[in-house]
Scaffold this active site. Structure first.
Site, PDB file in Angstrom:
ATOM      1  N   GLU A  50       0.827  -1.215   0.000  1.00  0.00           N
ATOM      2  CA  GLU A  50       0.000   0.000   0.000  1.00  0.00           C
ATOM      3  C   GLU A  50       0.860   1.263   0.000  1.00  0.00           C
ATOM      4  O   GLU A  50       0.541   2.250  -0.654  1.00  0.00           O
ATOM      5  CB  GLU A  50      -0.944  -0.032   1.203  1.00  0.00           C
ATOM      6  N   GLU A  84      -4.117  -9.619   4.139  1.00  0.00           N
ATOM      7  CA  GLU A  84      -5.256  -9.115   4.925  1.00  0.00           C
ATOM      8  C   GLU A  84      -6.435 -10.071   5.043  1.00  0.00           C
ATOM      9  O   GLU A  84      -6.927 -10.318   6.154  1.00  0.00           O
ATOM     10  CB  GLU A  84      -5.729  -7.748   4.380  1.00  0.00           C
TER      11      GLU A  84
HETATM   12  N1  COA Z   1       4.858  -7.736  12.235  1.00  0.00           N
HETATM   13  C1  COA Z   1       5.714  -7.905  13.259  1.00  0.00           C
HETATM   14  N2  COA Z   1       6.831  -8.666  13.155  1.00  0.00           N
HETATM   15  C2  COA Z   1       7.062  -9.261  11.972  1.00  0.00           C
HETATM   16  C3  COA Z   1       6.203  -9.141  10.876  1.00  0.00           C
HETATM   17  C4  COA Z   1       5.045  -8.317  11.035  1.00  0.00           C
HETATM   18  N3  COA Z   1       4.191  -8.111  10.037  1.00  0.00           N
HETATM   19  N4  COA Z   1       6.698  -9.851   9.843  1.00  0.00           N
HETATM   20  C5  COA Z   1       7.824 -10.420  10.295  1.00  0.00           C
HETATM   21  N5  COA Z   1       8.048 -10.073  11.570  1.00  0.00           N
HETATM   22  C6  COA Z   1       9.169 -10.470  12.439  1.00  0.00           C
HETATM   23  C7  COA Z   1       9.041 -11.931  12.840  1.00  0.00           C
HETATM   24  O1  COA Z   1       8.189 -12.057  13.973  1.00  0.00           O
HETATM   25  C8  COA Z   1      10.483 -12.267  13.154  1.00  0.00           C
HETATM   26  O2  COA Z   1      10.815 -11.756  14.424  1.00  0.00           O
HETATM   27  P1  COA Z   1      11.725 -12.636  15.453  1.00  0.00           P
HETATM   28  O3  COA Z   1      13.049 -12.778  14.716  1.00  0.00           O
HETATM   29  O4  COA Z   1      11.804 -11.772  16.661  1.00  0.00           O
HETATM   30  O5  COA Z   1      11.017 -13.927  15.647  1.00  0.00           O
HETATM   31  C9  COA Z   1      11.251 -11.457  12.115  1.00  0.00           C
HETATM   32  O6  COA Z   1      10.377 -10.429  11.678  1.00  0.00           O
HETATM   33  C10 COA Z   1      11.673 -12.272  10.916  1.00  0.00           C
HETATM   34  O7  COA Z   1      10.517 -12.882  10.388  1.00  0.00           O
HETATM   35  P2  COA Z   1      10.445 -14.471  10.067  1.00  0.00           P
HETATM   36  O8  COA Z   1       9.001 -14.867  10.093  1.00  0.00           O
HETATM   37  O9  COA Z   1      11.372 -15.224  10.965  1.00  0.00           O
HETATM   38  O10 COA Z   1      11.032 -14.474   8.594  1.00  0.00           O
HETATM   39  P3  COA Z   1      10.701 -15.518   7.447  1.00  0.00           P
HETATM   40  O11 COA Z   1      11.616 -15.196   6.330  1.00  0.00           O
HETATM   41  O12 COA Z   1      10.677 -16.919   7.983  1.00  0.00           O
HETATM   42  O13 COA Z   1       9.182 -15.186   7.003  1.00  0.00           O
HETATM   43  C11 COA Z   1       7.375 -13.734   6.325  1.00  0.00           C
HETATM   44  C12 COA Z   1       8.911 -13.956   6.430  1.00  0.00           C
HETATM   45  C13 COA Z   1       7.163 -12.344   5.770  1.00  0.00           C
HETATM   46  C14 COA Z   1       6.768 -14.786   5.378  1.00  0.00           C
HETATM   47  C15 COA Z   1       6.726 -13.891   7.710  1.00  0.00           C
HETATM   48  O14 COA Z   1       7.495 -13.130   8.642  1.00  0.00           O
HETATM   49  C16 COA Z   1       5.306 -13.412   7.768  1.00  0.00           C
HETATM   50  O15 COA Z   1       4.413 -14.099   7.312  1.00  0.00           O
HETATM   51  N6  COA Z   1       5.093 -12.209   8.353  1.00  0.00           N
HETATM   52  C17 COA Z   1       3.767 -11.672   8.541  1.00  0.00           C
HETATM   53  C18 COA Z   1       3.247 -11.021   7.284  1.00  0.00           C
HETATM   54  C19 COA Z   1       1.893 -10.409   7.547  1.00  0.00           C
HETATM   55  O16 COA Z   1       0.917 -11.124   7.736  1.00  0.00           O
HETATM   56  N7  COA Z   1       1.829  -9.075   7.608  1.00  0.00           N
HETATM   57  C20 COA Z   1       0.637  -8.363   7.962  1.00  0.00           C
HETATM   58  C21 COA Z   1      -0.017  -7.852   6.732  1.00  0.00           C
HETATM   59  S1  COA Z   1      -1.558  -7.051   7.088  1.00  0.00           S
END
Ligand code: COA
Length: 243
Positions: free
Chosen positions: A115, A135
């Site tokens: 966005e 979302e």
């Molecule tokens: N909010 C808060 N923290 C987040 C985040 C988010 N949207 N996305 C990633 N992080 C944090 C993780 O909790 C992790 O923290 P930690 O190291 O303290 O555990 C760190 O960033 C690294 O993320 P990780 O999940 O270990 O990396 P990955 O490469 O395995 O996966 C994603 C990456 C993007 C696939 C996964 O982090 C994810 O699905 N994130 C959420 C995406 C989401 O739903 N966003 C909201 C959209 S409305």
């Protein structure tokens, strides 16, 4: 130099750089980031020395992994949340900036990350970029204008497909849908963004601003209103340059 905590704001030779700077949390968008972006964008809006803006994300893995899930839906009440949103209309502020904004996107570009990018004028992506809108899986809809800006950029069917299927796009798929303008190797992303910014900077700021206004404001108008706007903006330029 930057007094901010979760973004870095720098200005050099007419180019402003905003870097989302929470790399350990994949630059997730939190309330602090919203407030700091609001401030930085306000400074840019009022700064005639800034001719072009580049928005990017710190770290190797992400431009922005969306809204910070640890703050997700934690606002004390809907009324308070709405009030805070109104007072900090970050998306309106993005869209009101007269200088062109270039988004340099790499790694994860999710949710509010997309966005934010959609509020920019030109989107460059590295070949490792991945785009997704999580979302609906979270039981919400995009809250930062995405339901409106995405279809305006990639069209209704593609936007609904992306929103309703939960499918993530690779960089080439994003290019095919015109979600991004160009794909570059990761190492070339920032140099290319700077090269583009330098090119834009070489043109008359008044002409650049008028072009941006004609296109962005015109999109919300009928064709005849848009043509009137173009005429007005063109006249303004001619008067300014005394041609
Ligand atoms: N909010 C808060 N923290 C987040 C985040 C988010 N949207 N996305 C990633 N992080 C944090 C993780 O909790 C992790 O923290 P930690 O190291 O303290 O555990 C760190 O960033 C690294 O993320 P990780 O999940 O270990 O990396 P990955 O490469 O395995 O996966 C994603 C990456 C993007 C696939 C996964 O982090 C994810 O699905 N994130 C959420 C995406 C989401 O739903 N966003 C909201 C959209 S409305």
């Amino acid at each position: 130099m930057s007094a901010f905590e979760v973004i870095i704001y720098e200005k050099q030779d007419g180019i402003a750089y905003i870097t989302l700077n929470r790399p350990k949390a994949l630059n997730a968008y939190n309330i602090r980031m919203r407030d700091e972006l609001y401030e930085a964008l306000g400074a840019i809006k009022d700064d005639p020395d800034v001719r072009v803006v580049i928005l990017k994300g710190a770290g190797e893995k992400a431009f922005c992994a969306g809204a910070d899930l640890t703050e997700f839906l934690t606002a004390p009440s809907p009324v308070f949340a709405r009030q805070a949103r109104f007072e900090r209309d970050i998306w309106g502020r993005f869209l009101s900036i007269e200088q062109p904004v270039i988004a340099a996107l790499h790694g994860y570009v999710l949710g509010s990350g997309i966005e934010m990018a959609l509020c920019c004028d030109i989107r460059l992506a590295s070949d490792d970029a991945q785009f997704g809108l999580p979302e609906p899986g979270l039981g919400i809809i995009p809250a930062a204008g995405g339901s409106q800006t995405l279809p305006r950029v990639i069209g209704r069917a593609a936007a609904l497909d992306m929103l309703l299927s939960g499918r993530w796009l690779t960089a080439p798929e994003a290019l095919k849908l015109k979600l991004v303008n160009r794909i570059l190797p990761r190492a070339a992303l920032y140099p290319e963004a700077i090269k583009l910014a330098e090119k834009i900077k070489s043109y008359s700021p008044a002409a650049v601003s008028a072009i941006k206004q004609a296109v962005t404001r015109g999109l919300d108008m009928t064709l005849s209103e848009g043509l009137e706007l173009e005429k007005r903006l063109g006249r303004g330029l001619t008067a300014d340059t005394k041609l």
